[in-house]
Motif scaffolding. Sequence first.
Motif, short mmCIF file in Angstrom:
data_model
loop_
_atom_site.label_atom_id
_atom_site.label_comp_id
_atom_site.label_asym_id
_atom_site.label_seq_id
_atom_site.Cartn_x
_atom_site.Cartn_y
_atom_site.Cartn_z
N LEU A 27 0.82 -1.28 0.05
CA LEU A 27 -0.02 -0.12 -0.09
C LEU A 27 0.70 1.30 -0.04
O LEU A 27 0.43 2.34 -0.60
N MET A 28 2.10 1.14 0.90
CA MET A 28 2.92 2.22 0.76
C MET A 28 3.41 2.55 -0.65
O MET A 28 3.66 3.71 -1.36
N ASN A 31 0.85 4.00 -2.96
CA ASN A 31 0.67 5.48 -2.47
C ASN A 31 1.43 6.20 -3.12
O ASN A 31 1.35 7.48 -3.55
N LYS A 32 2.87 5.92 -3.15
CA LYS A 32 4.03 6.70 -3.78
C LYS A 32 4.01 6.85 -5.05
O LYS A 32 3.98 7.87 -5.65
N LEU A 34 1.02 6.62 -6.84
CA LEU A 34 -0.07 7.56 -7.41
C LEU A 34 0.41 9.14 -6.87
O LEU A 34 -0.20 9.91 -7.79
N LEU A 35 0.96 9.31 -5.80
CA LEU A 35 1.73 10.70 -5.68
C LEU A 35 2.49 11.20 -6.85
O LEU A 35 2.27 12.41 -7.38
#
Length: 54
Positions: A27-28, A31-32, A34-35
Motif C-alpha cells: 500500500l505504501m 501510495n507513492k 499515485l503521488l
Amino acid sequence: MDLSTTQPKSSRNQDDSTFSKKKKEILMQVNKFLLHLLMLPRFWQKTYGPLELK
C-alpha cells in the motif's frame, strides 16, 4: 487442557502479522506511485512550459 487447538492460532497470528506487513508495504508503494503520477503534470509544466513560449 488441550494445547493443540491453541497452536495453530499462534502460527496463524504470525502469518497474519507477516501478511499485514507485506500488505502495508504494498500500500505504501501504491501510495507513492499515485503521488508521483499526480505530480507528473506539474513537472511537465515546469519542464516544457518555457519551450512553448519560444
